[in-house]
Design a protein around this motif. Structure first.
Motif, PDB file in Angstrom:
ATOM      1  N   MET A  61       0.846  -1.194   0.000  1.00  0.00           N
ATOM      2  CA  MET A  61       0.000   0.000   0.000  1.00  0.00           C
ATOM      3  C   MET A  61       0.882   1.245   0.000  1.00  0.00           C
ATOM      4  O   MET A  61       2.069   1.172   0.284  1.00  0.00           O
ATOM      5  N   ARG A  62       0.286   2.397  -0.326  1.00  0.00           N
ATOM      6  CA  ARG A  62       1.000   3.663  -0.196  1.00  0.00           C
ATOM      7  C   ARG A  62       1.259   3.928   1.278  1.00  0.00           C
ATOM      8  O   ARG A  62       0.422   3.609   2.120  1.00  0.00           O
ATOM      9  N   GLU A  63       2.387   4.529   1.573  1.00  0.00           N
ATOM     10  CA  GLU A  63       2.704   4.942   2.945  1.00  0.00           C
ATOM     11  C   GLU A  63       2.516   3.815   3.963  1.00  0.00           C
ATOM     12  O   GLU A  63       1.975   4.032   5.043  1.00  0.00           O
ATOM     13  N   ALA A  64       2.994   2.628   3.608  1.00  0.00           N
ATOM     14  CA  ALA A  64       2.861   1.492   4.519  1.00  0.00           C
ATOM     15  C   ALA A  64       3.557   1.765   5.849  1.00  0.00           C
ATOM     16  O   ALA A  64       3.188   1.224   6.879  1.00  0.00           O
ATOM     17  N   GLU A  65       4.575   2.643   5.822  1.00  0.00           N
ATOM     18  CA  GLU A  65       5.353   2.913   7.037  1.00  0.00           C
ATOM     19  C   GLU A  65       4.776   4.045   7.881  1.00  0.00           C
ATOM     20  O   GLU A  65       5.343   4.393   8.907  1.00  0.00           O
ATOM     21  N   THR A  66       3.673   4.648   7.432  1.00  0.00           N
ATOM     22  CA  THR A  66       3.116   5.762   8.209  1.00  0.00           C
ATOM     23  C   THR A  66       2.207   5.248   9.319  1.00  0.00           C
ATOM     24  O   THR A  66       1.415   4.322   9.113  1.00  0.00           O
ATOM     25  N   CYS A  67       2.312   5.861  10.474  1.00  0.00           N
ATOM     26  CA  CYS A  67       1.545   5.467  11.661  1.00  0.00           C
ATOM     27  C   CYS A  67       0.045   5.449  11.376  1.00  0.00           C
ATOM     28  O   CYS A  67      -0.486   6.317  10.689  1.00  0.00           O
ATOM     29  N   CYS A  68      -0.645   4.456  11.942  1.00  0.00           N
ATOM     30  CA  CYS A  68      -2.090   4.331  11.731  1.00  0.00           C
ATOM     31  C   CYS A  68      -2.882   5.189  12.715  1.00  0.00           C
ATOM     32  O   CYS A  68      -4.098   5.278  12.627  1.00  0.00           O
ATOM     33  N   GLY A  69      -2.172   5.805  13.689  1.00  0.00           N
ATOM     34  CA  GLY A  69      -2.863   6.672  14.642  1.00  0.00           C
ATOM     35  C   GLY A  69      -3.202   6.011  15.967  1.00  0.00           C
ATOM     36  O   GLY A  69      -3.840   6.615  16.816  1.00  0.00           O
ATOM     37  N   PHE A  70      -2.728   4.774  16.168  1.00  0.00           N
ATOM     38  CA  PHE A  70      -3.066   4.092  17.429  1.00  0.00           C
ATOM     39  C   PHE A  70      -2.317   4.735  18.603  1.00  0.00           C
ATOM     40  O   PHE A  70      -2.904   5.455  19.398  1.00  0.00           O
ATOM     41  N   GLY A  71      -1.031   4.473  18.697  1.00  0.00           N
ATOM     42  CA  GLY A  71      -0.227   5.146  19.720  1.00  0.00           C
ATOM     43  C   GLY A  71      -0.686   4.927  21.153  1.00  0.00           C
ATOM     44  O   GLY A  71      -0.570   5.821  21.988  1.00  0.00           O
ATOM     45  N   GLY A  72      -1.239   3.747  21.456  1.00  0.00           N
ATOM     46  CA  GLY A  72      -1.639   3.449  22.837  1.00  0.00           C
ATOM     47  C   GLY A  72      -2.731   4.384  23.302  1.00  0.00           C
ATOM     48  O   GLY A  72      -3.783   4.482  22.676  1.00  0.00           O
ATOM     49  N   THR A  73      -2.468   5.110  24.387  1.00  0.00           N
ATOM     50  CA  THR A  73      -3.498   5.991  24.935  1.00  0.00           C
ATOM     51  C   THR A  73      -3.793   7.183  24.018  1.00  0.00           C
ATOM     52  O   THR A  73      -4.800   7.848  24.186  1.00  0.00           O
ATOM     53  N   PHE A  74      -2.905   7.452  23.055  1.00  0.00           N
ATOM     54  CA  PHE A  74      -3.152   8.549  22.108  1.00  0.00           C
ATOM     55  C   PHE A  74      -4.519   8.396  21.439  1.00  0.00           C
ATOM     56  O   PHE A  74      -5.246   9.369  21.253  1.00  0.00           O
ATOM     57  N   ALA A  75      -4.862   7.142  21.088  1.00  0.00           N
ATOM     58  CA  ALA A  75      -6.102   6.874  20.370  1.00  0.00           C
ATOM     59  C   ALA A  75      -7.331   7.277  21.193  1.00  0.00           C
ATOM     60  O   ALA A  75      -8.383   7.591  20.637  1.00  0.00           O
ATOM     61  N   VAL A  76      -7.189   7.279  22.525  1.00  0.00           N
ATOM     62  CA  VAL A  76      -8.304   7.668  23.380  1.00  0.00           C
ATOM     63  C   VAL A  76      -8.236   9.162  23.708  1.00  0.00           C
ATOM     64  O   VAL A  76      -9.235   9.873  23.672  1.00  0.00           O
ATOM     65  N   LYS A  77      -6.997   9.648  23.985  1.00  0.00           N
ATOM     66  CA  LYS A  77      -6.833  11.052  24.372  1.00  0.00           C
ATOM     67  C   LYS A  77      -7.146  11.997  23.222  1.00  0.00           C
ATOM     68  O   LYS A  77      -7.672  13.079  23.425  1.00  0.00           O
ATOM     69  N   PHE A  78      -6.722  11.623  22.026  1.00  0.00           N
ATOM     70  CA  PHE A  78      -6.923  12.495  20.861  1.00  0.00           C
ATOM     71  C   PHE A  78      -7.712  11.723  19.798  1.00  0.00           C
ATOM     72  O   PHE A  78      -7.232  11.488  18.692  1.00  0.00           O
ATOM     73  N   GLY A  79      -8.935  11.319  20.182  1.00  0.00           N
ATOM     74  CA  GLY A  79      -9.743  10.467  19.326  1.00  0.00           C
ATOM     75  C   GLY A  79      -9.929  10.980  17.912  1.00  0.00           C
ATOM     76  O   GLY A  79      -9.839  10.222  16.953  1.00  0.00           O
ATOM     77  N   GLU A  80     -10.146  12.283  17.780  1.00  0.00           N
ATOM     78  CA  GLU A  80     -10.440  12.812  16.445  1.00  0.00           C
ATOM     79  C   GLU A  80      -9.220  12.793  15.540  1.00  0.00           C
ATOM     80  O   GLU A  80      -9.297  12.412  14.370  1.00  0.00           O
ATOM     81  N   VAL A  81      -8.078  13.210  16.092  1.00  0.00           N
ATOM     82  CA  VAL A  81      -6.841  13.213  15.300  1.00  0.00           C
ATOM     83  C   VAL A  81      -6.484  11.778  14.937  1.00  0.00           C
ATOM     84  O   VAL A  81      -6.132  11.458  13.798  1.00  0.00           O
ATOM     85  N   SER A  82      -6.616  10.901  15.925  1.00  0.00           N
ATOM     86  CA  SER A  82      -6.303   9.497  15.726  1.00  0.00           C
ATOM     87  C   SER A  82      -7.188   8.875  14.644  1.00  0.00           C
ATOM     88  O   SER A  82      -6.707   8.128  13.785  1.00  0.00           O
ATOM     89  N   SER A  83      -8.476   9.215  14.656  1.00  0.00           N
ATOM     90  CA  SER A  83      -9.398   8.703  13.625  1.00  0.00           C
ATOM     91  C   SER A  83      -9.003   9.195  12.243  1.00  0.00           C
ATOM     92  O   SER A  83      -9.079   8.457  11.262  1.00  0.00           O
ATOM     93  N   ALA A  84      -8.590  10.470  12.174  1.00  0.00           N
ATOM     94  CA  ALA A  84      -8.192  11.027  10.874  1.00  0.00           C
ATOM     95  C   ALA A  84      -6.981  10.269  10.338  1.00  0.00           C
ATOM     96  O   ALA A  84      -6.884   9.985   9.143  1.00  0.00           O
ATOM     97  N   MET A  85      -6.061   9.917  11.241  1.00  0.00           N
ATOM     98  CA  MET A  85      -4.880   9.164  10.819  1.00  0.00           C
ATOM     99  C   MET A  85      -5.275   7.762  10.358  1.00  0.00           C
ATOM    100  O   MET A  85      -4.780   7.244   9.351  1.00  0.00           O
ATOM    101  N   ALA A  86      -6.195   7.136  11.118  1.00  0.00           N
ATOM    102  CA  ALA A  86      -6.654   5.793  10.759  1.00  0.00           C
ATOM    103  C   ALA A  86      -7.393   5.827   9.413  1.00  0.00           C
ATOM    104  O   ALA A  86      -7.274   4.910   8.603  1.00  0.00           O
TER     105      ALA A  86
END
Lengths: 468, 244
Positions: free
Chosen positions: B167-192
């Motif tokens: 896939m394109r950008e296979a090495e780019t973070c999916c936005g999980f980042g442990g507690t990041f996914a809960v603390k910054f739900g919207e940013v994390s969703s955009a990354m996912a």
């Protein structure tokens, strides 16, 4: 609304909802990410250059006072006046004094982040001086009354259409569409400003200790005009920018443009050493350098020390998946992205920027592309530790982590609790196996389902399997 | 060789199948595999949240739990990275030399699963079977802390029915980042969301990765957007034949 580093979450949400910004941010990928990767292919020993660059920066910082004194002596010998500013108000006071001493009315500026940091334009305006930004991006932002959103490409958040509209509004001329036409229009406005200015203010990418020079890399001619045309020139720069020799600078220059914009070298590299000499064709009559501390010396020898190696190339933000999605304004201050998430709390204090060190997945892309190998994820983690020690994170969050820790230290209790949670979530999820609202993780379920646990924990199943 | 499997708290709680898949692969190498029952969480959530004291306590405990093993294998690049790269840092600040030594010892013989079964105890025969097109997401810690890149891809290529599409950008973070996914739900969703777009572009029927956290994040976004046909699988599930 005034941007603030304390409001990352709200500002990030606004950025995500801004369709124009989102399409502008796509440019970053094409230009800077791809550009850097290609430019690096030209160096057959890129890793070695990077090691050397990191070493130069680390060595200089280990004896920063010594190199600054050498710089000061060499700059004075070349005829420059050197001023030391402990904080932003010192910078502004010194600038106003220099202006008064030389009878300055009009000022032109070339791009400089440290003057953004010190809110120089505001202070000079209050002192009755007319200030004109001359970097194309900064000029556009001055018209729009907005702060930069990137340290290398300050106006990356704006589309060509928005800029065309802005020019119509401020220049009251027919709308021009193409980039060359817009550039020409800005140039028409800026040329008289250069000719009329009494004083030019610039930053410096590096200060050369052996020669007392300020070095500027730029792609626009405005840098040379602002530093040579006016009678008075003032270079304002952070104390960490000093580098021992011209040879060291040459090493750093092999990386800075490649990492910043994907160029082998920028259009202009200006080395400014003292005022004009009698037989010089041009140059200012008076040359001043203001060495700005503004919190930097406090970072020396602490967990933030390595951040002072930064050469402001912007590669960390270009490659940061958080920055790529929210842009620079979400970070609320002069320095965005991973470097800003370290620098802002370091310079303003951890209480001013609670969310910034946490606004990263610690994916490590920033450290991977940092030309001077700053361990950004480690620095972010250190700041988080400091915040926990100072009780700057929400009590609920700190408690949740502590409770989890307590549970995880007692395997029996942990086994019981995880079994209960796994079953409860399974029941809560229902048949399709997806949780649409997670009781204690609303942040997660805002945009994602949570795949339901299978209902039995590994430890339960493993024990059962052992018995069977 | 006595190999300890550290299953990770996320696998234990959410998808035990990944643990059994890892177990099956390790057993296929001929290793003598043990799963110490007292293991819980490696302390990474506390460590990354800035609670160093809790992190150190859990690190010491984990080192005790796994003390009798010649090698420790983790089906997660992120938790393996914690044990391997960050325990030695916690050891630096550990006032008790015996504990610090235990942390360093554990770090020195901890391996991420794909690394172990390609480099340390090469798997002669991949036990599973899988038919279909898959794409591989490089999880951040595995990739950048441990250099996991080709191993899982090479393993997947050994299954005759698998076609791997990058896939394109296979090495780019999916936005999980442990507690990041809960603390910054919207940013994390955009990354996912971006990750999901790149997955969909490949036309693959499954996205494969080495970390359950990333997989839950990606799957959560796929489901929320109605893409129910694409599976999010751990490479161990695919290789062991536990995916079905």
């Amino acid at each position: 609304m005034e941007l603030s580093p304390a409001r990352f979450k709200t500002q990030a949400a606004a950025s995500l909802a801004d369709a124009r910004l989102q399409s502008a941010l796509e440019k970053l990928q094409d230009r800077f990410v791809v550009g850097r990767a290609q430019a690096l292919l030209e160096l057959d020993n890129a890793d070695a250059v990077r090691d050397a660059a990191a070493d130069i920066r680390a060595r200089t910082l280990a004896n920063l006072d010594d190199y600054l004194e050498r710089f000061e002596a060499a700059a004075r010998a070349a005829g420059a006046e050197v001023h030391w500013a402990e904080n932003a108000s010192d910078v502004n006071r010194i600038l106003v004094e220099i202006a008064a001493r030389h009878g300055v009315k009009r000022v032109v500026k070339s791009k400089s982040m440290v003057t953004e940091e010190c809110r120089v334009n505001e202070a000079l305006g209050t002192a009755g001086l007319e200030v004109r930004e001359t970097d194309l991006g900064e000029y556009i932002l001055q018209l729009a009354d907005e702060p930069p959103s990137h340290i290398v490409a300050p106006v990356v958040h704006k589309s060509r259409d928005e800029i065309a509209d802005l020019f119509v509004e401020h220049h009251r001329t027919p709308r021009r569409e193409t980039i060359p036409a817009l550039v020409a229009e800005a140039r028409e406005r800026l040329r008289p400003a250069f000719l009329a200015a009494d004083m030019g203010i610039s930053g410096a990418n590096f200060l050369v200790a052996e020669t007392g020079s300020a070095l500027i890399v730029t792609n626009e001619g405005n840098g040379r005009l602002a530093t040579t045309l006016p009678r008075v020139h003032v270079a304002v720069t952070g104390i960490e920018k000093v580098v021992p020799t011209l040879e060291d600078v040459a090493t750093l220059l092999r990386l800075l443009p490649r990492y910043a914009t994907g160029q082998s070298i920028t259009n202009y590299v200006s080395i400014l050493t003292g005022p004009r000499r009698p037989d010089d064709g041009d140059g200012p009559e008076h040359f001043h350098v203001i060495l700005v501390d503004n919190g930097r010396s406090r970072m020396l020898g602490t967990d933030r020390h390595d951040m002072l190696r930064c050469i402001r190339c912007g590669a960390c933000m270009n490659h940061c998946p958080v920055y790529q999605n929210v842009g620079g304004h979400a970070y609320g201050w002069v320095y965005p992205g991973p470097m800003g998430s370290v620098l802002t709390p370091a310079l303003l204090g951890p209480a001013e920027a609670r969310d910034l060190p946490n606004a990263s997945t610690l994916c490590g892309a920033c450290a991977q592309v940092c030309p001077v190998k700053i361990p950004l994820p480690d620095l972010l983690r250190n700041l988080r530790e400091e915040q926990v020690e100072q009780r700057l994170r929400p009590a609920g969050e700190r408690l949740a982590i502590r409770l989890w820790g307590l549970l995880a230290r007692h395997p029996f209790l942990y086994g019981v609790a995880s079994g209960v949670i796994a079953r409860a979530l399974r029941l809560y999820a229902g048949r399709d196996g997806a949780i649409r609202r997670l009781p204690l993780g609303r942040g997660w379920t805002l945009g994602r389902d949570f795949p339901a646990p299978s209902g039995r924990t590994f430890r339960e199943l493993y024990v059962r399997r052992g018995r069977a | 060789m006595r190999v300890g499997l550290f299953v990770t708290c996320l696998v234990d709680l959410v998808r035990p199948r990944v643990g059994f898949a890892a177990l099956k692969l390790l057993e296929a190498t001929g290793a003598d595999v043990v799963v110490p029952h007292s293991q819980t969480c490696c302390g990474q959530p506390a460590y990354n949240s800035g609670d160093r004291r809790t992190a150190l306590a859990l690190a010491r405990k984990t080192a005790r739990d796994l003390a009798g093993c010649d090698a420790v294998v983790v089906p997660s690049g992120s938790c393996a990275g914690m044990l391997r790269m960050h325990y030695p840092r916690l050891a630096e600040a550990d006032p008790e030399p015996a504990h610090a030594a235990a942390l360093r010892r554990l770090a020195a013989h901890t391996y991420e699963l794909s690394d172990f079964i390609t480099r340390i105890a090469p798997l002669e025969r991949v036990p599973g079977r899988y038919e279909g097109t898959v794409t591989y997401h490089d999880s951040c810690s595995g990739l950048r802390e441990l250099g996991i890149k080709d191993g899982p891809r090479r393993l997947l290529a050994r299954l005759p029915g698998v076609r791997l599409v990058e896939m394109r950008e296979a090495e780019t973070c999916c936005g999980f980042g442990g507690t990041f996914a809960v603390k910054f739900g919207e940013v994390s969703s955009a990354m996912a969301d971006r990750k999901c777009r790149h997955i969909l572009e490949t036309g693959a029927r499954a996205v494969v990765a080495g970390d359950l956290g990333c997989l839950l994040n990606i799957e959560g976004r796929l489901r929320r957007c109605g893409h129910n046909g694409i599976r999010a699988l751990h490479f161990a599930e695919v290789l062991s034949g536990e995916a079905d």
